[in-house]
Design an enzyme around this catalytic site. Sequence first.
Site, PDB file in Angstrom:
ATOM      1  CE1 TYR A 245      -8.117 -56.017   5.085  1.00 16.48           C
ATOM      2  CE2 TYR A 245      -7.629 -53.828   5.939  1.00 16.48           C
ATOM      3  CZ  TYR A 245      -8.071 -55.125   6.146  1.00 16.48           C
ATOM      4  OH  TYR A 245      -8.494 -55.528   7.399  1.00 16.48           O
TER       5      TYR A 245
ATOM      6  CE  LYS B 203     -11.588 -56.528   6.637  1.00 15.08           C
ATOM      7  NZ  LYS B 203     -12.332 -57.609   7.315  1.00 15.08           N
TER       8      LYS B 203
ATOM      9  CG  ASP C 278     -10.013 -71.083   0.591  1.00 14.49           C
ATOM     10  OD1 ASP C 278     -10.604 -69.993   0.759  1.00 14.49           O
ATOM     11  OD2 ASP C 278      -8.904 -71.177   0.045  1.00 14.49           O
TER      12      ASP C 278
ATOM     13  NE  ARG D  68      -6.772 -70.128   4.246  1.00 13.62           N
ATOM     14  CZ  ARG D  68      -6.001 -69.123   3.823  1.00 13.62           C
ATOM     15  NH1 ARG D  68      -5.764 -68.986   2.537  1.00 13.62           N
ATOM     16  NH2 ARG D  68      -5.475 -68.267   4.675  1.00 13.62           N
TER      17      ARG D  68
ATOM     18  N   GLY E 158      -5.337 -65.237  15.710  1.00 15.90           N
ATOM     19  CA  GLY E 158      -5.771 -63.862  15.947  1.00 15.90           C
ATOM     20  C   GLY E 158      -7.145 -63.683  16.575  1.00 15.90           C
TER      21      GLY E 158
HETATM   22  P1  NDP Z   1      -4.986 -63.368  11.394  1.00 13.54           P
HETATM   23  O1  NDP Z   1      -4.143 -63.460  10.175  1.00 13.54           O
HETATM   24  O2  NDP Z   1      -4.327 -63.544  12.719  1.00 13.54           O
HETATM   25  O3  NDP Z   1      -6.210 -64.399  11.285  1.00 13.54           O
HETATM   26  C1  NDP Z   1      -6.947 -64.512  10.104  1.00 13.54           C
HETATM   27  C2  NDP Z   1      -7.855 -65.728  10.151  1.00 13.54           C
HETATM   28  O4  NDP Z   1      -8.608 -65.782   8.928  1.00 13.54           O
HETATM   29  C3  NDP Z   1      -7.070 -67.032  10.259  1.00 13.54           C
HETATM   30  O5  NDP Z   1      -7.723 -67.903  11.147  1.00 13.54           O
HETATM   31  C4  NDP Z   1      -7.135 -67.600   8.845  1.00 13.54           C
HETATM   32  O6  NDP Z   1      -7.152 -69.013   8.899  1.00 13.54           O
HETATM   33  C5  NDP Z   1      -8.503 -67.077   8.370  1.00 13.54           C
HETATM   34  N1  NDP Z   1      -8.571 -67.038   6.921  1.00 13.54           N
HETATM   35  C6  NDP Z   1      -7.887 -66.222   6.078  1.00 13.54           C
HETATM   36  N2  NDP Z   1      -8.168 -66.527   4.800  1.00 13.54           N
HETATM   37  C7  NDP Z   1      -9.058 -67.556   4.831  1.00 13.54           C
HETATM   38  C8  NDP Z   1      -9.704 -68.324   3.843  1.00 13.54           C
HETATM   39  N3  NDP Z   1      -9.509 -68.094   2.516  1.00 13.54           N
HETATM   40  N4  NDP Z   1     -10.542 -69.320   4.214  1.00 13.54           N
HETATM   41  C9  NDP Z   1     -10.733 -69.570   5.536  1.00 13.54           C
HETATM   42  N5  NDP Z   1     -10.158 -68.888   6.522  1.00 13.54           N
HETATM   43  C10 NDP Z   1      -9.318 -67.885   6.174  1.00 13.54           C
HETATM   44  O7  NDP Z   1      -5.687 -61.936  11.306  1.00 13.54           O
HETATM   45  P2  NDP Z   1      -6.714 -61.165  12.283  1.00 13.54           P
HETATM   46  O8  NDP Z   1      -7.173 -62.032  13.375  1.00 13.54           O
HETATM   47  O9  NDP Z   1      -6.110 -59.863  12.599  1.00 13.54           O
HETATM   48  O10 NDP Z   1      -7.885 -60.896  11.247  1.00 13.54           O
HETATM   49  C11 NDP Z   1      -9.239 -61.286  11.458  1.00 13.54           C
HETATM   50  C12 NDP Z   1     -10.151 -60.275  10.796  1.00 13.54           C
HETATM   51  O11 NDP Z   1      -9.988 -59.009  11.418  1.00 13.54           O
HETATM   52  C13 NDP Z   1      -9.901 -60.049   9.307  1.00 13.54           C
HETATM   53  O12 NDP Z   1     -11.144 -59.941   8.654  1.00 13.54           O
HETATM   54  C14 NDP Z   1      -9.147 -58.716   9.279  1.00 13.54           C
HETATM   55  O13 NDP Z   1      -9.332 -58.038   8.066  1.00 13.54           O
HETATM   56  C15 NDP Z   1      -9.828 -58.006  10.434  1.00 13.54           C
HETATM   57  N6  NDP Z   1      -9.101 -56.896  11.015  1.00 13.54           N
HETATM   58  C16 NDP Z   1      -7.838 -57.055  11.505  1.00 13.54           C
HETATM   59  C17 NDP Z   1      -7.178 -55.972  12.047  1.00 13.54           C
HETATM   60  C18 NDP Z   1      -5.777 -56.060  12.542  1.00 13.54           C
HETATM   61  O14 NDP Z   1      -5.119 -54.996  12.701  1.00 13.54           O
HETATM   62  N7  NDP Z   1      -5.260 -57.243  12.848  1.00 13.54           N
HETATM   63  C19 NDP Z   1      -7.823 -54.661  12.149  1.00 13.54           C
HETATM   64  C20 NDP Z   1      -9.138 -54.595  11.577  1.00 13.54           C
HETATM   65  C21 NDP Z   1      -9.748 -55.684  11.060  1.00 13.54           C
HETATM   66  P3  NDP Z   1      -6.330 -69.997   7.915  1.00 13.54           P
HETATM   67  O15 NDP Z   1      -5.101 -69.262   7.478  1.00 13.54           O
HETATM   68  O16 NDP Z   1      -6.078 -71.208   8.750  1.00 13.54           O
HETATM   69  O17 NDP Z   1      -7.295 -70.262   6.809  1.00 13.54           O
HETATM   70  C1  8X3 Z   2      -6.592 -53.625   9.651  1.00 10.01           C
HETATM   71  C2  8X3 Z   2      -6.278 -52.259  10.146  1.00 10.01           C
HETATM   72  O1  8X3 Z   2      -5.294 -50.011   9.522  1.00 10.01           O
HETATM   73  O2  8X3 Z   2      -4.058 -52.010   8.842  1.00 10.01           O
HETATM   74  O3  8X3 Z   2      -7.843 -53.683   9.073  1.00 10.01           O
HETATM   75  O4  8X3 Z   2      -6.065 -51.387   7.714  1.00 10.01           O
HETATM   76  S1  8X3 Z   2      -5.387 -51.398   8.979  1.00 10.01           S
END
Ligand code: NDP
Ligand code: 8X3
Length: 250
Positions: free
Chosen positions: A151, A155, A58, A32, A11
């Site tokens: 959640y 945030k 982690d 991870r 992501g």
């Molecule tokens: P993804 O699930 O695609 O990516 C999440 C990343 O976080 C992965 O690389 C995962 O790696 C890592 N991660 C999760 N838990 C852990 C952990 N315990 N330790 C280390 N790494 C961790 O999601 P997004 O790219 O969408 O999310 C990235 C950020 O953006 C988050 O903070 C999310 O809340 C935020 N966000 C996302 C939105 C959306 O609509 N997608 C909107 C607003 C904010 P691995 O599993 O290999 O550990």
């Molecule tokens: C991710 C966006 O709207 O699903 O942070 O909470 S929402």
Amino acid sequence: MIAFITGATAGIGQATAELFAKNGYNIIITGRRKERLEEFSAQLKSTYKIDVLSLHFDVRSLAEVEKAIASIPAEWRNINVLVNNAGLAVGLNSIQEGVVDDWERMIDTNVKGLLYMTRTLAPIMIANGHGHIVNIGSIAGKEVYANGNVYCATKHAVDALSKAMRIDLLPHNIKVTAVNPGMVETEFSIVRFKGDDERAQNVYKGLQPLKAEDIAETIYWVASRPAHVNINDIVIMPAVQANATTTIRK
Ligand code: NDP
Ligand code: 8X3
């Protein structure tokens, strides 16, 4: 120049690491999933001819965070940008039906993980005399929506911590920016719905969500402003999403 990006196995984090690499940064990537980190590291090195350090841990474990940061070689410690991106939503339940284990995963990752990373890396930035921390918040850190309770609370905590960090780190020449996206199509919804692909796809049905690359461009833009400029806070939404709950779908 060195950028440290947490959650770079998927992501937003992955797209951000790629864009910084494309712009000539050496990159520290974390997550991870070790295999993904290694594959991505090899791809970045061969495509962009930059150096990559991958740290597999982690963010929920303070001991793992401290061990990983302590292992960073001297030539990698002059970190310019930390992107606190690792995070997740798990479940979408009313407060009265909430799954306590889901709550703990979100609080431990999104709040405590971000704090552990910052507590461990900020002193290194202070010793270096500069730095920029970009925290990935969310529209869920500005508003709340039905069943998003915990959640959204995590945030909102990122929103508060970004403001607080900006004050505490001001005397140390460390900028703090919060980037708050609306809907971005990544693995986010698959994780939220615990592998239920159909439910995850429904989140984006009939609308054009943001792409991870849109957020990567925003992060790179805030990190590449002149030294005297800081972007405190950005909310970035799909054009078809007005707020957390109002969208136009076909
Ligand atoms: P993804 O699930 O695609 O990516 C999440 C990343 O976080 C992965 O690389 C995962 O790696 C890592 N991660 C999760 N838990 C852990 C952990 N315990 N330790 C280390 N790494 C961790 O999601 P997004 O790219 O969408 O999310 C990235 C950020 O953006 C988050 O903070 C999310 O809340 C935020 N966000 C996302 C939105 C959306 O609509 N997608 C909107 C607003 C904010 P691995 O599993 O290999 O550990
Ligand atoms: C991710 C966006 O709207 O699903 O942070 O909470 S929402």
